[in-house]
Structure formats: structure tokens, C-alpha cells
Design an enzyme around this catalytic site. Sequence first.
Site, PDB file in Angstrom:
ATOM      1  N   GLY A  46       0.813  -0.975  -0.200  1.00 53.17           N
ATOM      2  CA  GLY A  46      -0.117  -0.383   0.028  1.00 53.17           C
ATOM      3  C   GLY A  46       0.653   1.358   0.319  1.00 53.17           C
ATOM      4  O   GLY A  46       1.980   1.088   0.694  1.00 53.17           O
ATOM      5  N   GLN A  51       2.583   9.708   1.080  1.00 52.63           N
ATOM      6  CA  GLN A  51       4.164   9.035   1.394  1.00 52.63           C
ATOM      7  C   GLN A  51       5.411   9.338   0.106  1.00 52.63           C
ATOM      8  O   GLN A  51       6.441   9.495   0.433  1.00 52.63           O
ATOM      9  CB  GLN A  51       4.460   7.734   1.183  1.00 52.63           C
ATOM     10  CG  GLN A  51       3.377   7.568   2.457  1.00 52.63           C
ATOM     11  CD  GLN A  51       3.321   5.593   2.898  1.00 52.63           C
ATOM     12  OE1 GLN A  51       2.744   5.360   1.987  1.00 52.63           O
ATOM     13  NE2 GLN A  51       4.188   4.990   2.616  1.00 52.63           N
ATOM     14  N   CYS A  92       6.085  -0.080   7.065  1.00 55.93           N
ATOM     15  CA  CYS A  92       5.346   0.642   6.161  1.00 55.93           C
ATOM     16  C   CYS A  92       6.282   1.289   5.266  1.00 55.93           C
ATOM     17  O   CYS A  92       7.972   0.846   6.133  1.00 55.93           O
ATOM     18  CB  CYS A  92       5.266   1.913   7.378  1.00 55.93           C
ATOM     19  SG  CYS A  92       4.941   3.653   6.059  1.00 55.93           S
ATOM     20  N   LEU A  93       6.430   1.825   3.886  1.00 54.29           N
ATOM     21  CA  LEU A  93       7.808   2.010   2.955  1.00 54.29           C
ATOM     22  C   LEU A  93       8.444   3.495   3.595  1.00 54.29           C
ATOM     23  O   LEU A  93       9.739   3.527   3.034  1.00 54.29           O
ATOM     24  CB  LEU A  93       7.593   2.095   1.589  1.00 54.29           C
ATOM     25  CG  LEU A  93       6.559   1.091   0.796  1.00 54.29           C
ATOM     26  CD1 LEU A  93       5.868   1.333   0.011  1.00 54.29           C
ATOM     27  CD2 LEU A  93       7.724  -0.102   0.729  1.00 54.29           C
ATOM     28  N   HIS A 134      -4.519   1.423   7.937  1.00 54.12           N
ATOM     29  CA  HIS A 134      -2.916   2.266   7.766  1.00 54.12           C
ATOM     30  C   HIS A 134      -2.675   3.235   6.483  1.00 54.12           C
ATOM     31  O   HIS A 134      -2.436   4.295   7.326  1.00 54.12           O
ATOM     32  CB  HIS A 134      -2.187   0.785   7.595  1.00 54.12           C
ATOM     33  CG  HIS A 134      -0.152   1.203   7.755  1.00 54.12           C
ATOM     34  ND1 HIS A 134       0.402   0.903   8.540  1.00 54.12           N
ATOM     35  CD2 HIS A 134      -0.022   1.874   5.971  1.00 54.12           C
ATOM     36  CE1 HIS A 134       1.820   1.181   7.795  1.00 54.12           C
ATOM     37  NE2 HIS A 134       1.886   2.244   7.036  1.00 54.12           N
ATOM     38  N   GLU A 135      -3.204   2.834   5.560  1.00 46.57           N
ATOM     39  CA  GLU A 135      -2.944   3.686   4.729  1.00 46.57           C
ATOM     40  C   GLU A 135      -4.068   5.372   5.089  1.00 46.57           C
ATOM     41  O   GLU A 135      -3.909   6.170   4.402  1.00 46.57           O
ATOM     42  CB  GLU A 135      -3.170   3.457   3.456  1.00 46.57           C
ATOM     43  CG  GLU A 135      -2.682   2.356   3.050  1.00 46.57           C
ATOM     44  CD  GLU A 135      -0.948   2.764   2.601  1.00 46.57           C
ATOM     45  OE1 GLU A 135      -0.550   3.890   2.889  1.00 46.57           O
ATOM     46  OE2 GLU A 135      -0.041   1.458   3.245  1.00 46.57           O
ATOM     47  N   HIS A 138      -2.205   7.721   7.134  1.00 47.67           N
ATOM     48  CA  HIS A 138      -1.744   8.403   6.072  1.00 47.67           C
ATOM     49  C   HIS A 138      -1.980  10.071   5.673  1.00 47.67           C
ATOM     50  O   HIS A 138      -1.312  10.853   6.107  1.00 47.67           O
ATOM     51  CB  HIS A 138      -0.545   7.964   5.039  1.00 47.67           C
ATOM     52  CG  HIS A 138       0.237   6.663   5.402  1.00 47.67           C
ATOM     53  ND1 HIS A 138       1.352   7.641   6.452  1.00 47.67           N
ATOM     54  CD2 HIS A 138       0.782   5.424   4.687  1.00 47.67           C
ATOM     55  CE1 HIS A 138       2.647   6.533   6.136  1.00 47.67           C
ATOM     56  NE2 HIS A 138       1.765   4.992   5.979  1.00 47.67           N
TER      57      HIS A 138
HETATM   58 NI    NI Z   1       2.696   3.148   5.790  1.00 43.72          NI
END
Ligand code: NI
Length: 170
Positions: A46, A51, A92-93, A134-135, A138
Site C-alpha cells: 500500500g 508518502q 511501512c515504506l 494504515h493507509e 497516512h
Molecule cells: Ni505506511
Amino acid sequence: MALLAILCYPDPRLHTVAKPVQAVDARIRKLVADMLETMYDANGIGLAATQVDVHERLIVIDVSEERNQPMVLANPEILWASDDKQVNDEGCLSVPGIYDGVERSSRIRVRALDGEGNSREIEAEGLLAVCIQHEMDHLVGKVFVEYLSPLKRNRIKTKMLKARRDGERV
Ligand code: NI
């Protein structure tokens, strides 16, 4: 298509609150294509626009094994979330190499615009439910490490800053 630079925690831009997508137009479709390419390239499941330093309410997700079921959620809203919660290890990226348990609703119902701008309702459970929650965090400027204890969070912050310094020296 193009690979986009992913902001890394504790970059303050990750705490920006995103604005609604005004229309799923050519610009957004290009952004979606770039975000998907960036997510697949980084082996993520995701990615939120936040991000990649675009502060609009847009998410791409693919939780399939084959990495061939991209989902686009623009202006997602949680319509319902189960009282039943579950703790799952998340990564998480924007926080590479860190995985820790976060408690979230096991099942959710979400309304969002898809990649064509059509309104859709999605029932999600398991990994997809975790990923959407989660997304969506963000988009309101929240990174999953903020659910962890201050001690853990500070350790992660120090580690990320050190990794960045070491990376820049090379
Ligand atoms: Ni993330």
C-alpha cells in the site's frame, strides 16, 4: 510512468493532513500510475499520496499474492468498523525495516472513488482491512509508529536518522 521518492519517517511532511481529491482526472490517473509503479518497485502492499509528498486523499493498494490486483481509493471514508479488534505486525515504506504490532478493527466498510472516479463500497477484512486503515492514517498525517510506546518510537526515530546519515555518507 515514473518512480516517485518516498518520504521517510521522521520527515515532518508525513504529518500533513491531505485535502480531498477534487476530480479523478488525467493528473490523478497519472499520479495513480506512478504511485502503483513506486509501490510495486518497493515491494509494498500500500502507498498513500502523503508518502510521495502529494497531500490529497489518495491511496493505492495491492494485497494479492500475484501483485496483479491494484486497488485505488480516492477520498476514502470509513462507513463502519467492527468493535472486534486484532493486533497485526505492520510495516511501512516510510519506515523501512521496522515491523511492530498495531491494534485495528478486524473488519471495515469503506466508501471511496476508484481509479475511474466511480463511487464504490468495499467490505474488507484480514490484511486488506489492516492495509486500508494504515493507509488512511497516512492521509491524516499519522504514521503507524505513533501507536507504539514513546520509548519504541524514539528508538525508531534515532535508527532512521542514523540510517539516513550513513546513507548520505556513502
Ligand atoms: Ni505506511
